[in-house]
Design a protein around this motif. Sequence first.
Motif, PDB file in Angstrom:
ATOM      1  N   CYS A  81       1.694   3.347   7.215  1.00 20.16           N
ATOM      2  CA  CYS A  81       0.318   3.363   6.705  1.00 20.16           C
ATOM      3  C   CYS A  81      -0.722   3.299   7.821  1.00 20.16           C
ATOM      4  O   CYS A  81      -1.914   3.374   7.574  1.00 20.16           O
ATOM      5  CB  CYS A  81       0.123   2.239   5.688  1.00 20.16           C
ATOM      6  N   ARG A  82      -0.228   3.176   9.061  1.00 16.48           N
ATOM      7  CA  ARG A  82      -1.139   3.242  10.217  1.00 16.48           C
ATOM      8  C   ARG A  82      -1.089   4.630  10.859  1.00 16.48           C
ATOM      9  O   ARG A  82      -1.515   4.813  11.996  1.00 16.48           O
ATOM     10  CB  ARG A  82      -0.750   2.186  11.258  1.00 16.48           C
ATOM     11  N   ARG A  83      -0.551   5.625  10.117  1.00 13.10           N
ATOM     12  CA  ARG A  83      -0.409   6.966  10.693  1.00 13.10           C
ATOM     13  C   ARG A  83      -1.746   7.641  10.933  1.00 13.10           C
ATOM     14  O   ARG A  83      -1.862   8.557  11.746  1.00 13.10           O
ATOM     15  CB  ARG A  83       0.487   7.842   9.799  1.00 13.10           C
ATOM     16  N   ALA A  84      -2.785   7.211  10.222  1.00  9.68           N
ATOM     17  CA  ALA A  84      -4.118   7.837  10.332  1.00  9.68           C
ATOM     18  C   ALA A  84      -5.115   6.946   9.596  1.00  9.68           C
ATOM     19  O   ALA A  84      -4.730   6.102   8.776  1.00  9.68           O
ATOM     20  CB  ALA A  84      -4.090   9.224   9.702  1.00  9.68           C
ATOM     21  N   PRO A  85      -6.417   7.154   9.860  1.00 15.90           N
ATOM     22  CA  PRO A  85      -7.418   6.369   9.121  1.00 15.90           C
ATOM     23  C   PRO A  85      -7.385   6.694   7.627  1.00 15.90           C
ATOM     24  O   PRO A  85      -6.949   7.775   7.212  1.00 15.90           O
ATOM     25  CB  PRO A  85      -8.747   6.819   9.734  1.00 15.90           C
ATOM     26  N   THR A  86      -7.876   5.747   6.848  1.00 19.49           N
ATOM     27  CA  THR A  86      -7.890   5.881   5.385  1.00 19.49           C
ATOM     28  C   THR A  86      -8.399   7.250   4.940  1.00 19.49           C
ATOM     29  O   THR A  86      -7.789   7.898   4.092  1.00 19.49           O
ATOM     30  CB  THR A  86      -8.817   4.791   4.781  1.00 19.49           C
ATOM     31  N   PHE A  87      -9.526   7.679   5.517  1.00 24.51           N
ATOM     32  CA  PHE A  87     -10.177   8.912   5.028  1.00 24.51           C
ATOM     33  C   PHE A  87      -9.397  10.168   5.381  1.00 24.51           C
ATOM     34  O   PHE A  87      -9.695  11.241   4.849  1.00 24.51           O
ATOM     35  CB  PHE A  87     -11.627   9.004   5.537  1.00 24.51           C
ATOM     36  N   VAL A  88      -8.412  10.065   6.285  1.00 24.31           N
ATOM     37  CA  VAL A  88      -7.537  11.211   6.586  1.00 24.31           C
ATOM     38  C   VAL A  88      -6.294  11.155   5.693  1.00 24.31           C
ATOM     39  O   VAL A  88      -5.842  12.174   5.177  1.00 24.31           O
ATOM     40  CB  VAL A  88      -7.142  11.226   8.082  1.00 24.31           C
ATOM     41  N   ARG A  89      -5.777   9.947   5.497  1.00 25.85           N
ATOM     42  CA  ARG A  89      -4.576   9.802   4.640  1.00 25.85           C
ATOM     43  C   ARG A  89      -4.878  10.137   3.192  1.00 25.85           C
ATOM     44  O   ARG A  89      -4.058  10.726   2.490  1.00 25.85           O
ATOM     45  CB  ARG A  89      -4.062   8.351   4.711  1.00 25.85           C
ATOM     46  N   MET A  90      -6.056   9.718   2.713  1.00 28.03           N
ATOM     47  CA  MET A  90      -6.402   9.890   1.295  1.00 28.03           C
ATOM     48  C   MET A  90      -7.818  10.468   1.209  1.00 28.03           C
ATOM     49  O   MET A  90      -8.794   9.729   1.116  1.00 28.03           O
ATOM     50  CB  MET A  90      -6.322   8.535   0.577  1.00 28.03           C
ATOM     51  N   PRO A  91      -7.920  11.798   1.283  1.00 22.03           N
ATOM     52  CA  PRO A  91      -9.235  12.428   1.451  1.00 22.03           C
ATOM     53  C   PRO A  91     -10.239  12.095   0.346  1.00 22.03           C
ATOM     54  O   PRO A  91      -9.878  11.868  -0.814  1.00 22.03           O
ATOM     55  CB  PRO A  91      -8.904  13.921   1.445  1.00 22.03           C
ATOM     56  N   PHE A  92     -11.486  12.088   0.783  1.00 22.09           N
ATOM     57  CA  PHE A  92     -12.651  11.843  -0.075  1.00 22.09           C
ATOM     58  C   PHE A  92     -13.044  13.223  -0.622  1.00 22.09           C
ATOM     59  O   PHE A  92     -13.677  14.009   0.078  1.00 22.09           O
ATOM     60  CB  PHE A  92     -13.738  11.228   0.809  1.00 22.09           C
TER      61      PHE A  92
END
Length: 307
Positions: A81-92
């Motif tokens: 879950c540290r593979r990328a920031p929140t907004f990259v892992r789960m797009p807005f």
Amino acid sequence: MAEEMSYSAAIEEAGQVMCRFPLKHVDGVPLMNLIVDRWDEIAAFTPDPSDMLIATYPKAGTTWTQEIVDLIIHEGDAEACRRAPTFVRMPFMEIVSPRPIPSGLDLLNTMDPPRVIKTHLPFKLVPKGFWENKCKVIYVARNAKDNLVSYYHFDRMNKTQPEPGPWEGYIQKFIRGELAWGSWYDHVKGFWVERERRNILYLFYEDMKENPRREVVRIMEYMGRALPDDVIDRIVELTSFQVMKENPMTNYTTLPKSVLDQSVSRFMRKGEVGNWASHFSPSQSREFDEDYEHQMGGAGIPFRTQL
Ligand code: PPS
């Protein structure tokens, strides 16, 4: 990590045109002008039936819920879950920024389903495909006063949203539904009345604060997952305010000051229920409550402003 680099580079390149974008309207809902200019494309977005939507009014607990969901999917694996920031892992989904920063839809198009998608759109503007394809939808609601305070500080530090202006005037803008993504009142009611018919998991920020483990289990069960007790405990710990505040992948510190100026206010600011009490004067609180009764009376949504 590669995505993060390219995202940062894109933001640097777009730095010149980054500004507090004015609001325009879609069906009476104020949204950043860049979103409105690409509205047809956003409304036409068709998710896969396996995609899941996390819907909120801004500042209601989106990032917290996103982290819980990602950790459930990855069975408590913190590194994954540290593979990328929140907004990259789960797009807005609906966000549109100046080029070359990828829009929410651009990012989604690079990912294979099942995807976890964030939106702040009110129910009436959520692309119809989510309902046609019977996607799972988690809605998180936060009591109006804490939500308003959190949004006020966010608008001070988010250099892409309109200036909040003075506190008193901000309360009035919130009451009138003039902030980006519109009326909090319409937002929470819109999803509430549809929750059973659409199989929406309707959560409250206050419940998550009161008993995070109970709410993590509710989310896990809604997602159709079963995890051992020790993994659930780990997820609760990894999604505590303190841990998320220190985690660069969840605290938005990967974004530059030209977008979020965390010297003005931290993204992970207080994370409390009842922080409104140190912002509202007694008369502001009384007037807010009177209007609240007018806008929410009869809605029957069990909000709590303190625990
Ligand atoms: S956004 O920008 O709309 O996606 O913001 P959102 O994530 O919805 O809301 C940010 C607020 O949620 C708080 N937060 C948390 N509170 C408790 N526990 C955890 N783990 C947590 N993570 C985020 C965050 O601090 C913001 O609230 P305030 O009141 O401003 O502190």
